[in-house]
Design an enzyme around this catalytic site. Structure first.
Site, PDB file in Angstrom:
ATOM      1  CE  LYS A  65       9.127  61.874 -35.507  1.00 38.44           C
ATOM      2  NZ  LYS A  65       9.517  62.839 -36.179  1.00 38.44           N
ATOM      3  CD  GLN A  95       8.817  64.354 -39.255  1.00 36.59           C
ATOM      4  OE1 GLN A  95       8.343  64.255 -38.164  1.00 36.59           O
ATOM      5  NE2 GLN A  95       9.763  63.986 -39.782  1.00 36.59           N
ATOM      6  CG  ASP A 120      12.660  67.284 -33.339  1.00 32.88           C
ATOM      7  OD1 ASP A 120      12.563  66.206 -33.058  1.00 32.88           O
ATOM      8  OD2 ASP A 120      11.612  67.684 -34.238  1.00 32.88           O
TER       9      ASP A 120
END
Ligand code: NAP
Length: 284
Positions: free
Chosen positions: A52, A96, A119
């Site tokens: 990322k 994460q 997200d």
């Protein structure tokens, strides 16, 4: 023999557009920033976070990585999220997953400002997806929709079968296909007659997490097969679909690797750009 839907090519096209958008904002004095939080030493998570970061750098997005030790407390993590929620230069925040067991993922996700939740895991964003009025879509299902669009495959009126009902992939995948007027069935581990249901699919999406789960006898001749799975077989990365056999029946199919995987990061970059635009009252 089916058409290969190439996630590397399609994700490169998405990323090129994002890079243009980031450059455009820069001209207006606006920088785009993504904060990535990782807690603990999970090797797979470390690879995802590194990828990322690399993608951000390539597109001109400022990335800040917060690598916290395994024994981080919920209070400490919440304090960091709060700081990032209030940081002007940070447009997107992602934590994460999975988090270490002692941390409550729901509490942490709920603490991220919905407008920075790139997200799209926050309940406010999940609700917006349900209604069909959304800025952010979870990156993997969004990536699948982008692949279909790129290939000119319109779900309208088609029988769409999704195997898997996770909050991250299966459920939003079903909703996005529904919003595009597909007739959607979502299957899971308690589904009876899975093979018969799969055989009705014009578009079949596999998000199970088991190698070779979708066999050729489950696929209708000419179906579009999207393989979201990421599994290891004999040490090699593979999806949920028995690719070699299924590609002989499908009209189009995604490979693993090089299919849905690269799309996920590209869509994260797109969501981050969208977040920056919204926070600066820029449409488009
Ligand atoms: P998950 O949370 O474990 O969900 C798996 C789903 O598969 C569940 O809904 C489960 O049903 C269903 N399932 C399990 N066994 C089944 C069976 N025998 N018959 C029918 N359904 C069955 O996994 P996930 O997070 O959605 O991820 C799915 C896969 O996609 C994994 O391989 C993951 O690594 C991969 N993935 C890839 C990307 C990418 O970027 N390419 C991103 C995210 C995930 P129940 O709900 O009944 O248990």
């Amino acid at each position: 023999m089916s058409k290969l839907i190439d996630g590397k090519v399609i994700s490169a096209a998405v990323k090129a557009k994002v890079a243009d958008g980031v450059a455009e904002l820069k001209k207006q004095g606006i920088s785009v920033g993504l904060a990535v939080i990782i807690v603990g030493d999970d090797p797979a998570s470390k690879v995802y976070v590194a990828n990322k970061k690399k993608a951000c750098e390539a597109l001109g997005i400022v990335s800040e990585e917060y690598a916290l030790p395994e024994n981080t407390t919920e209070e400490e993590l919440l304090a960091l999220v709060d700081r990032l929620n209030n940081a002007k230069h940070i447009n997107g925040i992602l934590c994460q997953l999975p988090l270490p067991k002692h941390l409550n993922e729901k509490v942490i996700i709920d603490s991220i400002l919905p407008e920075k939740d790139v997200d799209a895991f926050h309940p406010a964003n999940v609700g917006k997806i349900m209604i069909g009025d959304y800025d952010f879509v979870p990156c993997t299902p969004a990536g699948v929709m982008e692949m279909l669009k790129y290939e000119g495959i319109d779900p309208e009126g088609k029988t769409c079968v999704v195997i898997g009902r996770s909050n991250i992939v299966g459920k939003p995948m079903g909703m996005l296909l529904l919003h595009k007027n597909g007739t959607v069935t979502i299957c899971h581990s308690r589904t009876k007659n899975l093979k018969e249901i799969c055989l009705t699919a014009d578009i079949l999406v596999a998000a199970v997490g088991r190698a070779d789960f979708v066999t050729a006898d489950m696929v209708k001749e000419g179906a579009v097969v999207i393989d979201v799975g990421m599994n290891r077989k004999d040490g090699k990365l593979c999806g949920d679909v028995d690719f070699e056999a299924v590609k002989e029946k499908a009209s189009a199919i995604t490979p693993v690797p090089g299919g849905v995987g690269p799309m996920t990061i590209a869509m994260l970059m797109q969501n981050t750009l969208t977040a920056a635009k919204r926070q600066n009252n820029i449409n488009g």
